[in-house]
Design an enzyme around this catalytic site. Sequence first.
Site, PDB file in Angstrom:
ATOM      1  N   HIS A 123       0.858  -1.191   0.000  1.00 40.34           N
ATOM      2  CA  HIS A 123       0.000   0.000   0.000  1.00 40.34           C
ATOM      3  C   HIS A 123       0.889   1.234   0.000  1.00 40.34           C
ATOM      4  O   HIS A 123       1.462   1.605   1.019  1.00 40.34           O
ATOM      5  CB  HIS A 123      -0.901  -0.018   1.239  1.00 40.34           C
ATOM      6  CG  HIS A 123      -2.048   0.949   1.180  1.00 40.34           C
ATOM      7  ND1 HIS A 123      -1.985   2.155   0.516  1.00 40.34           N
ATOM      8  CD2 HIS A 123      -3.297   0.882   1.706  1.00 40.34           C
ATOM      9  CE1 HIS A 123      -3.145   2.788   0.634  1.00 40.34           C
ATOM     10  NE2 HIS A 123      -3.958   2.036   1.361  1.00 40.34           N
ATOM     11  N   TYR A 137      -0.851   7.478   3.366  1.00 40.93           N
ATOM     12  CA  TYR A 137      -0.262   6.682   4.433  1.00 40.93           C
ATOM     13  C   TYR A 137       1.273   6.710   4.329  1.00 40.93           C
ATOM     14  O   TYR A 137       1.838   7.486   3.555  1.00 40.93           O
ATOM     15  CB  TYR A 137      -0.856   5.279   4.413  1.00 40.93           C
ATOM     16  CG  TYR A 137      -2.340   5.307   4.690  1.00 40.93           C
ATOM     17  CD1 TYR A 137      -2.816   5.743   5.931  1.00 40.93           C
ATOM     18  CD2 TYR A 137      -3.273   4.965   3.716  1.00 40.93           C
ATOM     19  CE1 TYR A 137      -4.180   5.813   6.190  1.00 40.93           C
ATOM     20  CE2 TYR A 137      -4.638   5.040   3.968  1.00 40.93           C
ATOM     21  CZ  TYR A 137      -5.085   5.465   5.211  1.00 40.93           C
ATOM     22  OH  TYR A 137      -6.437   5.551   5.459  1.00 40.93           O
ATOM     23  N   HIS A 162      -2.755   7.040  -0.921  1.00 38.95           N
ATOM     24  CA  HIS A 162      -3.778   7.659  -0.069  1.00 38.95           C
ATOM     25  C   HIS A 162      -3.280   8.279   1.232  1.00 38.95           C
ATOM     26  O   HIS A 162      -3.989   8.284   2.241  1.00 38.95           O
ATOM     27  CB  HIS A 162      -4.887   6.648   0.235  1.00 38.95           C
ATOM     28  CG  HIS A 162      -5.578   6.144  -0.993  1.00 38.95           C
ATOM     29  ND1 HIS A 162      -6.016   6.986  -1.996  1.00 38.95           N
ATOM     30  CD2 HIS A 162      -5.865   4.877  -1.412  1.00 38.95           C
ATOM     31  CE1 HIS A 162      -6.572   6.263  -2.957  1.00 38.95           C
ATOM     32  NE2 HIS A 162      -6.471   4.990  -2.636  1.00 38.95           N
TER      33      HIS A 162
END
Length: 325
Positions: free
Chosen positions: A135, A140, A138
Amino acid sequence: MQAQRTTNGGFLIAEATVISETARGYIHTPGIWTKEQVEAWRPVVDAVHAKGGIFFCQLWHVGRVSNQDFQPNGEPPISSTDKPLQVQLRVDGTDVARYSSPRRLRTDEIPHIVNDFKMAARNAIEAGFDGVEIHGAHGYLVDQFLKDQVNDRTDLYGGSLENRCRFVLEIVEAVANEIGADKVGIRLSPFADDLESRDSNPEALGLYLAKALNRFGILYCHMVEPRITNSGEKCETPHSLLPMRRAFKGTFIVAGGYDREEGSKAVGEGYADLVAYGRLFLANPDLPRQFELNAQLNKYDTKTFYTSDPVIGYTVYRFLESNRV
């Protein structure tokens, strides 16, 4: 829920899954850093495989999107920076998120975080997953290193485009070496400004990453377009992922509020190899079948997206051809 969505086989990516104690920022989120968590994932993965699905685990570190209550010994959350996030209203419209001021990671600490991603990937394979998705989107932790409006470092991990991308490329290399590049994907959102993470030149950032990822030979690159708001409304965007699609040599996946026609067009015109669906798949357990028949879709309810209830908001949506839920 994962087993329910595997009625037609296909490729599923698990929800964001925490890689370590320092990676937490939300309640009721799954982890993959302990033996207990590995064992808890096994029956879920087995259920997906029993229905013919391919299942990847999404590896996640929230970085500064946290507060001290989630951190070991009440320490500040870690990030590329010491700049705090502002208090924010979450997507459900009722929950106010308060973020502690983060601690800037020292250069000598960064290899430990890279190792956390590597070990989480190993655990995911041990749990039976077919692969992992890193990931990097977004707002993070990975995105906090990538975006120049957040990353204010002056060391090897800040400043130039090459330096800001160093962290994520070290993660990709470590994970690929650990479990095999053919089991690794990554999710990126160069154009998004989620959680106060934005870049002054997202086109250059996305293109640099698409090219740099080629040297590791990973399975796919999954990029998100800012085509939809947090409330689920479509929005116009002047940005295009086509240069990144052309630069990346592996499978290219796009996401961003696509419907049936838009997804078919994206693949048919060579804009992407695959299209990822989130909200629509949440609300329509047999989405591939409904797309095949061009059936009317269930509408999703954004107010129930982050409930802790194991049923409400997730497995209550009806299938097309029966009364079961």
